[in-house]
Design an enzyme around this catalytic site. Structure first.
Site, PDB file in Angstrom:
ATOM      1  N   ARG A 116       6.641  19.101  22.991  1.00 15.24           N
ATOM      2  CA  ARG A 116       5.718  18.022  22.646  1.00 15.24           C
ATOM      3  C   ARG A 116       5.266  17.196  23.862  1.00 15.24           C
ATOM      4  NH1 ARG A 116       6.328  21.149  19.499  1.00 15.24           N
ATOM      5  NH2 ARG A 116       6.858  21.005  17.288  1.00 15.24           N
TER       6      ARG A 116
ATOM      7  N   SER B 145       4.061  14.011  11.531  1.00 15.53           N
ATOM      8  CA  SER B 145       5.413  13.635  11.973  1.00 15.53           C
ATOM      9  C   SER B 145       5.338  12.401  12.859  1.00 15.53           C
ATOM     10  CB  SER B 145       6.061  14.789  12.744  1.00 15.53           C
ATOM     11  OG  SER B 145       6.249  15.894  11.893  1.00 15.53           O
TER      12      SER B 145
ATOM     13  N   GLU C  82       6.148  10.416  18.028  1.00 21.79           N
ATOM     14  CA  GLU C  82       5.331  11.592  18.319  1.00 21.79           C
ATOM     15  C   GLU C  82       3.847  11.227  18.199  1.00 21.79           C
ATOM     16  OE1 GLU C  82       4.758  15.981  16.347  1.00 21.79           O
ATOM     17  OE2 GLU C  82       6.783  15.404  16.915  1.00 21.79           O
TER      18      GLU C  82
END
Length: 279
Positions: free
Chosen positions: A157, A204, A274
């Site tokens: 990520r 998320s 995130e």
């Protein structure tokens, strides 16, 4: 190019939260983007708004969207050229049409191709960078450059592109033959059943800490379903925060802090967002 003054950004966020921006610019050719960047001082590139929380009130910022930069074409040897603004679901459809395989595990993830590449999005053991060959970017000096994947730093990520705030224009993917239609159908059904897609959300909210799942940590902290203002930790999937009743930006920020504080005090693990937050 289209310029909208005093743009209501809640209409461009999947969370349906956001104030009034100075302007929103729709780019249709990469040459237009280079021109805009020469003039723009404080700007933000917004994709489909699927993972971006935007503050309320007046926003003295230029938002730039590449939604209309959405070409896709098949090259030789199972390679595909994709512009950054293409909706990722359209890319999956193109893969099916051309019997190409590799990114089926990401089926159902909302957002643009550029947005997923920017943060090295992924699911079920597959990351989008697994199948990238080359990325065309505009760097901090407004230079248009093509960079091979092996010359870009990336991890879970995270990417050098995000760290340096480069702008993604297009990507060349190297795929394989043999589209897995059943896998795509299975994963899209799974997302629809397990994720609160019926309410405004940003996907998320927190990254999974190494060796853990954020959703499980939130359940263990006993806070699933907690609500602040109009924002709630989803009862369907605890790593989603949903806009249940006209939530404000401040409601979501307070709820994010509430989750982080409770998970830290119960488990000792610090969660990291995130999603992207525009303050």
């Amino acid at each position: 190019m289209e310029v909208i003054k005093n743009a209501k950004m809640k209409n461009h966020s999947n969370m349906k939260i956001g104030g009034e921006a100075k302007e929103l610019i729709f780019i249709e050719k990469k040459e237009e983007l280079l021109e805009v960047l020469e003039e723009a001082k404080d700007f933000f590139i917004i994709g489909n708004g699927t993972n971006t929380l935007i503050k309320d009130g007046k926003i003295d910022k230029t938002f730039i969207t590449l939604k209309r930069l959405n070409a896709i074409k098949l090259l030789e040897n199972n390679r595909v050229y994709v512009e950054a603004g293409l909706d990722f679901s359209k890319f999956i459809e193109f893969m099916e049409k051309n019997n190409l395989s590799g990114l089926e595990n990401l089926a159902g993830i909302p957002g643009s191709v550029g947005g997923l590449v920017y943060m090295n999005g992924g699911a079920y053991g597959t990351e989008i960078f697994d199948y990238i060959e080359e990325i065309e970017i505009i760097d901090n000096n407004n230079n248009l450059r093509k960079i091979k994947k092996e010359n870009i730093k990336y991890s879970y990520r995270a990417t050098e592109i995000k760290e340096k705030k480069w702008i993604i224009i297009s990507v060349i993917f190297k795929l394989e033959k043999g589209f897995n239609k059943e896998k795509v159908k299975e994963l899209i059904n799974k997302r629809e059943n397990n994720h609160p897609l019926d309410l405004p959300n940003l996907g998320s909210t927190f990254k999974n800490p190494e060796g853990y799942y954020s959703a499980k940590l939130i359940i263990e902290a006993g806070i699933q379903g907690h609500k602040i203002g109009g924002a709630r930790i989803s009862k369907k999937h605890p790593n989603f925060i949903v806009n249940e009743e006209n939530a404000k930006y401040s409601d979501v920020i307070k709820l994010i802090e509430y989750v982080k504080n409770n998970v830290k005090s119960k488990t000792g693990i610090e969660l990291e967002e995130e999603i992207i937050i525009i303050k």
